[in-house]
Design a protein around this motif. Structure first.
Motif, short mmCIF file in Angstrom:
data_model
loop_
_atom_site.label_atom_id
_atom_site.label_comp_id
_atom_site.label_asym_id
_atom_site.label_seq_id
_atom_site.Cartn_x
_atom_site.Cartn_y
_atom_site.Cartn_z
N ALA A 218 -1.10 91.61 53.28
CA ALA A 218 0.12 91.72 52.48
C ALA A 218 0.07 90.77 51.29
CB ALA A 218 1.34 91.42 53.34
N VAL A 219 -0.43 89.56 51.53
CA VAL A 219 -0.56 88.58 50.44
C VAL A 219 -1.48 89.11 49.36
CG1 VAL A 219 -1.61 86.36 49.88
CG2 VAL A 219 0.02 86.53 51.76
N ALA A 220 -2.61 89.68 49.76
CA ALA A 220 -3.56 90.22 48.78
C ALA A 220 -2.92 91.35 47.98
CB ALA A 220 -4.82 90.71 49.50
N ALA A 221 -2.15 92.20 48.66
CA ALA A 221 -1.50 93.32 47.96
C ALA A 221 -0.48 92.80 46.95
CB ALA A 221 -0.83 94.25 48.98
N VAL A 222 0.31 91.82 47.38
CA VAL A 222 1.32 91.26 46.46
C VAL A 222 0.64 90.58 45.28
CG1 VAL A 222 3.08 89.45 46.25
CG2 VAL A 222 3.10 90.99 48.22
N ALA A 223 -0.41 89.81 45.57
CA ALA A 223 -1.11 89.09 44.50
C ALA A 223 -1.72 90.06 43.49
CB ALA A 223 -2.19 88.19 45.10
N ALA A 224 -2.36 91.11 44.01
CA ALA A 224 -2.98 92.08 43.10
C ALA A 224 -1.93 92.80 42.27
CB ALA A 224 -3.80 93.09 43.92
N ALA A 225 -0.83 93.21 42.93
CA ALA A 225 0.23 93.92 42.20
C ALA A 225 0.84 93.01 41.12
CB ALA A 225 1.31 94.39 43.18
N ALA A 226 1.05 91.75 41.46
CA ALA A 226 1.65 90.83 40.49
C ALA A 226 0.70 90.59 39.31
CB ALA A 226 1.98 89.50 41.16
N ALA A 227 -0.58 90.45 39.61
CA ALA A 227 -1.55 90.21 38.53
C ALA A 227 -1.65 91.43 37.62
CB ALA A 227 -2.92 89.88 39.13
N VAL A 228 -1.69 92.62 38.22
CA VAL A 228 -1.76 93.85 37.41
C VAL A 228 -0.48 93.99 36.59
CG1 VAL A 228 -1.79 96.37 37.52
CG2 VAL A 228 -3.38 95.05 38.91
N GLY A 229 0.66 93.76 37.24
CA GLY A 229 1.94 93.87 36.52
C GLY A 229 2.03 92.90 35.36
N ALA A 230 1.61 91.66 35.61
CA ALA A 230 1.66 90.64 34.55
C ALA A 230 0.73 91.02 33.41
CB ALA A 230 1.29 89.28 35.12
N ALA A 231 -0.45 91.55 33.75
CA ALA A 231 -1.39 91.96 32.69
C ALA A 231 -0.82 93.12 31.88
CB ALA A 231 -2.73 92.35 33.31
N LEU A 232 -0.17 94.05 32.57
CA LEU A 232 0.44 95.18 31.85
C LEU A 232 1.55 94.72 30.92
CD1 LEU A 232 0.61 97.89 34.68
CD2 LEU A 232 -0.87 97.89 32.68
N LEU A 233 2.19 93.61 31.29
CA LEU A 233 3.26 93.08 30.44
C LEU A 233 2.72 92.19 29.32
CD1 LEU A 233 5.90 92.22 33.22
CD2 LEU A 233 6.01 94.07 31.52
N GLY A 234 1.40 92.08 29.27
CA GLY A 234 0.79 91.31 28.19
C GLY A 234 0.65 89.84 28.47
N ALA A 235 0.58 89.47 29.75
CA ALA A 235 0.49 88.05 30.11
C ALA A 235 -0.88 87.46 29.83
CB ALA A 235 0.84 87.86 31.58
N GLY A 236 -1.87 88.29 29.60
CA GLY A 236 -3.20 87.78 29.28
C GLY A 236 -3.74 86.88 30.37
N PRO A 237 -4.23 85.68 30.00
CA PRO A 237 -4.82 84.81 31.01
C PRO A 237 -3.82 84.27 32.04
CG PRO A 237 -4.73 83.72 28.87
CD PRO A 237 -4.34 85.14 28.64
N TRP A 238 -2.51 84.42 31.77
CA TRP A 238 -1.50 83.99 32.74
C TRP A 238 -1.44 84.93 33.94
CZ3 TRP A 238 1.37 79.56 32.13
CH2 TRP A 238 1.32 78.96 30.88
N ALA A 239 -2.00 86.11 33.82
CA ALA A 239 -1.87 87.11 34.89
C ALA A 239 -2.49 86.60 36.19
CB ALA A 239 -2.52 88.42 34.46
N THR A 240 -3.61 85.87 36.08
CA THR A 240 -4.26 85.36 37.30
C THR A 240 -3.36 84.37 38.01
OG1 THR A 240 -6.41 85.62 36.22
CG2 THR A 240 -6.34 84.22 38.17
N LEU A 241 -2.78 83.45 37.24
CA LEU A 241 -1.87 82.46 37.83
C LEU A 241 -0.66 83.16 38.47
CD1 LEU A 241 -1.12 79.52 38.32
CD2 LEU A 241 0.00 79.51 36.09
N ALA A 242 -0.15 84.19 37.78
CA ALA A 242 1.00 84.92 38.31
C ALA A 242 0.65 85.57 39.64
CB ALA A 242 1.45 85.97 37.30
N GLY A 243 -0.55 86.15 39.73
CA GLY A 243 -0.96 86.80 40.96
C GLY A 243 -1.12 85.82 42.11
N ILE A 244 -1.81 84.71 41.84
CA ILE A 244 -2.02 83.71 42.90
C ILE A 244 -0.68 83.13 43.35
CG2 ILE A 244 -3.09 81.50 43.47
CD1 ILE A 244 -5.28 82.19 41.42
N GLY A 245 0.17 82.83 42.38
CA GLY A 245 1.48 82.26 42.71
C GLY A 245 2.32 83.22 43.53
N ALA A 246 2.34 84.49 43.12
CA ALA A 246 3.12 85.48 43.86
C ALA A 246 2.57 85.66 45.28
CB ALA A 246 3.11 86.81 43.11
N GLY A 247 1.25 85.66 45.40
CA GLY A 247 0.65 85.79 46.73
C GLY A 247 1.01 84.63 47.62
#
Lengths: 271, 106
Positions: A218-247
């Protein structure tokens, strides 16, 4: 009075022992088997294939450094001192766009914040390693080194594995950077070699091999979804941090529940 | 770029990177409670965030769903689960991606 103090001290020691025991049990429960053994050489050798993933990034950095006005020698020196693939690319992009040193450092600080989490996750696995010996490990800490060594460390391996992995990744990265800087971006690896996919495919393989139980799935799914979502919103290099944090946040509410042990890897996988 | 500007920039950026790498590693005790639980799953979160977005977005900011990336990911996951071998799994994904690109499936 002395008896009361002695009882309090004994109670505190018991609580500490329980805490340490719980932590040890937690680490044993998370025991995983990934390739490479636990020595310096094993870490170094395990890092070499993954180092191939750095080749396309190194060429991108070489081009960006040229655009930022760095000479090939300066590009190599910058890489040696900074040693952060993402940080180097971000810094060169900003410098090339006319930003100053402080702006570049501030942005690099922001995109590197995920290392705080990686370091905190590794620290308990380094045992009683002295702070002075953790300094060089901190210099070489990267996503890839973390990925390669967290399994062996969780399985009770030596911090030497982490040192070896960091050394292997450092050597491959700097070699690729030097080649890219002095080639001036004129030579790039052919696409059919798919070197651009070594890193994501390696991470995917490690995820399948290491993650166990519904909680980590579940953590991996949340992290991946958050990273993809953040990248789609234009977060650029922040997307990785968003994914790890959300996970990591997703793991807060639920107590640890693990599935039954999966079958063991083949002997070749743990050599 | 002048030598002064180069070294100032280099040291500032290097300091920024090191400032994020050192504090976590210096933690004297393993965190317990909610923080401990969160840190325990960081590896899975790291693997997922570094694996999935490049395969779905191809390094951009829009869903691409390219056949070479998706098939390489599927091949890697299947071989990893079946063989429990890291090297075989990555090799399977790379071969699949290379084949897709050679035949123009991307």
């Amino acid at each position: 009075m002395e008896e009361m103090l002695a009882r309090i001290l004994a109670h505190e020691r018991l609580a500490e022992a329980e805490r340490v025991g719980y932590q040890a049990a937690r680490l044993r429960a998370a025991r995983v088997d990934v390739p490479g053994g636990s020595s310096l050489a094993a870490g170094f050798l395990a890092a070499l294939p993954l180092g191939l993933a750095s080749v396309p990034f190194a060429f991108a950095y070489g081009v960006a450094a040229d655009g930022a006005g760095l000479s090939p020698l300066q590009a190599v020196l910058f890489s040696f001192v900074v040693y952060s693939g993402t940080g180097q690319l971000v810094a060169m992009g900003l410098l090339g766009a006319g930003a100053g040193a402080l702006a570049a450092a501030g942005m690099v600080l922001a995109v590197s914040l995920r290392h705080l989490l990686l370091g905190a996750a590794l620290a308990p696995l380094l045992g009683r390693l002295r702070p002075a010996r953790r300094l060089p490990l901190a210099f070489g800490l990267s996503d890839e080194a973390f990925a390669l060594s967290v399994g062996p460390l969780r399985a009770g391996g030596s911090p030497a594995h982490l040192a070896g992995a960091e050394l292997g990744l450092f050597v491959t990265w700097q070699t690729a950077v030097a080649a890219a800087a002095f080639a001036g971006g004129a030579v790039a690896p052919p696409r059919w070699l798919a070197l651009d996919l070594v890193l994501p495919l390696s991470m995917l393989a490690l995820l399948v091999l290491v993650a166990r139980g519904a909680r980590e799935g579940a953590v991996a799914a949340v992290a991946a979804a958050a990273a993809v979502g953040a990248a789609l919103l234009g977060a650029g290099p922040w997307a990785t941090l968003a994914g790890i944090g959300a996970g990591a946040l997703a793991a807060l509410p639920a107590p640890e529940v693990r599935c039954p042990e999966r079958r063991s890897p083949s002997p070749q996988a743990t050599r | 770029m002048s030598a002064w500007t180069f070294w100032l920039t280099t040291l500032l950026v290097a300091g920024a990177v090191f400032a994020t790498r050192l504090p976590g590693l210096l933690l004297a005790r393993p965190p317990a409670g909610p923080l401990g639980r969160a840190l325990d799953v960081v590896p899975a979160a790291v693997f997922a965030t570094l694996a999935v977005p490049p395969l779905l977005l191809a390094g951009g900011a829009a869903l691409t769903l390219r056949a070479d990336l998706l098939l390489a990911g599927v091949a890697t996951a299947i071989v990893a689960d079946a063989s429990r071998r890291f090297d075989l799994a990555v090799a399977a994904g790379l071969v699949m991606a290379g084949l897709c690109r050679v035949v123009g499936l991307h």
